[in-house]
Design a protein around this motif. Structure first.
Motif, PDB file in Angstrom:
ATOM      1  N   PRO A   1       0.808  -1.228   0.000  1.00  0.00           N
ATOM      2  CA  PRO A   1       0.000   0.000   0.000  1.00  0.00           C
ATOM      3  C   PRO A   1       0.838   1.273   0.000  1.00  0.00           C
ATOM      4  CG  PRO A   1      -0.019  -1.031   2.167  1.00  0.00           C
ATOM      5  CD  PRO A   1       0.667  -1.999   1.243  1.00  0.00           C
ATOM      6  N   SER A   2       2.066   1.198   0.515  1.00  0.00           N
ATOM      7  CA  SER A   2       2.904   2.388   0.553  1.00  0.00           C
ATOM      8  C   SER A   2       3.536   2.670  -0.806  1.00  0.00           C
ATOM      9  CB  SER A   2       4.000   2.225   1.614  1.00  0.00           C
ATOM     10  OG  SER A   2       4.853   3.354   1.636  1.00  0.00           O
TER      11      SER A   2
ATOM     12  N   GLY B   1       0.836   3.126  -3.401  1.00  0.00           N
ATOM     13  CA  GLY B   1       0.143   4.380  -3.101  1.00  0.00           C
ATOM     14  C   GLY B   1       0.942   5.584  -3.554  1.00  0.00           C
ATOM     15  N   ARG B   2       2.268   5.514  -3.406  1.00  0.00           N
ATOM     16  CA  ARG B   2       3.114   6.616  -3.881  1.00  0.00           C
ATOM     17  C   ARG B   2       3.046   6.725  -5.405  1.00  0.00           C
ATOM     18  NH1 ARG B   2       7.265   5.082  -1.621  1.00  0.00           N
ATOM     19  NH2 ARG B   2       8.290   3.954  -3.301  1.00  0.00           N
TER      20      ARG B   2
ATOM     21  N   MET C   1       0.558   5.780  -7.190  1.00  0.00           N
ATOM     22  CA  MET C   1      -0.780   6.285  -7.477  1.00  0.00           C
ATOM     23  C   MET C   1      -0.805   7.802  -7.428  1.00  0.00           C
ATOM     24  SD  MET C   1      -4.166   5.924  -5.082  1.00  0.00           S
ATOM     25  CE  MET C   1      -3.327   6.907  -3.818  1.00  0.00           C
TER      26      MET C   1
ATOM     27  N   ARG D   1      -6.643   8.670  -9.375  1.00  0.00           N
ATOM     28  CA  ARG D   1      -6.151   7.964  -8.197  1.00  0.00           C
ATOM     29  C   ARG D   1      -6.948   6.682  -7.962  1.00  0.00           C
ATOM     30  NH1 ARG D   1      -3.110  11.255  -4.411  1.00  0.00           N
ATOM     31  NH2 ARG D   1      -3.948   9.994  -2.719  1.00  0.00           N
TER      32      ARG D   1
ATOM     33  N   ARG E   1      -5.141   2.979  -7.848  1.00  0.00           N
ATOM     34  CA  ARG E   1      -5.012   2.669  -6.424  1.00  0.00           C
ATOM     35  C   ARG E   1      -4.438   1.266  -6.192  1.00  0.00           C
ATOM     36  NH1 ARG E   1     -10.025   1.147  -7.939  1.00  0.00           N
ATOM     37  NH2 ARG E   1     -11.062  -0.575  -6.858  1.00  0.00           N
TER      38      ARG E   1
ATOM     39  N   ALA F   1      -5.485  -0.417   1.512  1.00  0.00           N
ATOM     40  CA  ALA F   1      -4.814   0.648   2.254  1.00  0.00           C
ATOM     41  C   ALA F   1      -4.168   0.069   3.511  1.00  0.00           C
ATOM     42  CB  ALA F   1      -5.812   1.744   2.623  1.00  0.00           C
ATOM     43  N   HIS F   2      -3.353   0.886   4.188  1.00  0.00           N
ATOM     44  CA  HIS F   2      -2.644   0.409   5.378  1.00  0.00           C
ATOM     45  C   HIS F   2      -3.585  -0.138   6.444  1.00  0.00           C
ATOM     46  CE1 HIS F   2       0.754   2.674   3.654  1.00  0.00           C
ATOM     47  NE2 HIS F   2       1.514   1.952   4.436  1.00  0.00           N
TER      48      HIS F   2
ATOM     49  N   LYS G   1     -13.324  -0.948   0.459  1.00  0.00           N
ATOM     50  CA  LYS G   1     -13.332   0.507   0.295  1.00  0.00           C
ATOM     51  C   LYS G   1     -14.761   1.025   0.216  1.00  0.00           C
ATOM     52  CE  LYS G   1     -11.689   4.176  -2.790  1.00  0.00           C
ATOM     53  NZ  LYS G   1     -11.067   4.973  -1.720  1.00  0.00           N
TER      54      LYS G   1
END
Length: 350
Positions: A88-89, A92-93, A95, A294, A298, A302-303, A319
């Motif tokens: 996710p990190s 996510g970056r 994204m 985004r 995605r 997520a975290h 989500k």
């Protein structure tokens, strides 16, 4: 106050401490051992992805120390895994960076429509490992949508030819469902109209809302591509990955009924495929356009979307709740790891 002073303290996301990373570190050795006992061994690229994710954001594995030359403020940044499957990190970056690049430098201020193509049955899984077929399907979808845009604009505006017309298509391949099961589907951000070249000038001509007949025609074009490529259902899939896919599919079936009571607008089902084209965005609203980008780019979760429950199970929060009201999926740690394995794409170069 110095010009470089920050109003608050930056606190980076701690991937190393999130429940997903903790679960991988805790259960991965036993999971690999059980696969090997069954005569299977994960491909090295999948094993490397899982092991790297378990170390992502760990300061003990290395970090970069940065300092401001003016105020001497320091920030320690741990090394990331740069994963391509589910981190996710790192994803996510990408994204955030990708959406900002598209909105700031690529996408003009015109109307856009999001087209989503999904598949029924085993094709959604096969596309996860058949790169040649996936490329053909993505190309077929882009060509079919552009063809539909150009002819729709020609008819709507009374033009003599489609030759001077061009439509823009940006395609993203998503490999996951809300419950992290392998489910390949395609998102296309398409100009809601076409550009007409008038000598040195270019003008944008919007198109009418797609009709069910037009959606069916697009699906028919994609079906021709799939039928021409798909000869059989046998693929050279690694046995360990096949076992992970099967393990991830076991358990209660949380998917919606095939025929919901109320069909979403601008949705068509034909030839074993689903096409949805109801989401639109005004390109002059750059914030909303970035949100759509985004969403398309995605990561799978997520975290805080993965939770380790006290009874040992793993909970994945969706989500958006499904129309049936289901908002999460519970599974065993082995099933969670199996689904992560299936989400890792094959390297483009080996």
């Amino acid at each position: 106050m110095p010009a470089c002073a920050r109003p608050g303290i930056y606190v980076p996301r701690q991937t190393h401490d999130c429940d997903a990373a903790v679960l991988v570190r805790r259960h991965l050795p036993g999971f690999l051992a059980r696969l090997e006992e069954g005569g299977h061994a994960l491909p090295e690229f999948v094993k490397a992805e899982l092991e790297a994710f378990a170390k992502c954001g760990d300061f003990e594995k290395g970090f970069v120390r940065t300092a401001c030359r003016q105020c001497c403020d320091e920030l320690l940044v741990p090394f990331s895994c740069k994963g391509r499957g589910f981190c996710p990190s790192c994803m996510g970056r990408r994204m955030a960076e990708g959406a900002a690049l598209l909105v700031d430098h690529v996408l003009p201020a015109v109307g856009y429509r999001q087209w989503v193509l999904s598949f029924e049955g085993p094709l959604a899984v096969r596309l996860g490992y058949d790169q040649a077929l996936l490329a053909k399907v993505a190309e077929g979808l882009a060509r079919a949508v552009m063809h539909d845009m150009r002819w729709s604009v020609k008819e709507s505006h009374g033009l003599c030819s489609v030759a001077p017309l061009s439509a823009g298509v940006f395609t993203v391949v998503q490999r996951f469902r809300s419950d992290l099961g392998l489910y390949v589907h395609l998102h296309c951000l398409v100009t809601d109209g076409a550009f007409e070249e008038l000598g040195a000038d270019v003008r944008f001509l919007p198109m009418a809302t797609p009709t069910p007949e037009r959606l069916t025609a697009v699906l028919a074009q994609i079906h021709k591509v799939v039928a021409a490529v798909v000869e059989d259902d046998d693929r050279d899939v690694d046995p360990a990955l096949a076992a992970c896919v099967q393990l991830g599919l076991q358990g209660p079936h949380l998917a919606l009924p095939c025929e919901p009571v109320t069909r979403p607008p601008l949705t068509m089902t034909a030839f074993g495929m689903h096409l949805h084209a109801a989401t639109t965005v005004d390109g002059s609203d750059r914030k909303q356009l970035e949100r759509v980008c985004r969403y398309m780019l995605r990561p799978p979760f997520a975290h805080d979307a993965v939770q380790a429950l006290p009874d040992g199970r793993v909970r994945v929060l969706f989500k958006t709740p499904w129309r049936s009201g289901v908002a999460h999926a519970d599974m065993t740690p082995d099933k969670f790891l199996a689904r992560l394995c299936a989400l890792v794409p094959r390297p483009a170069f080996t």
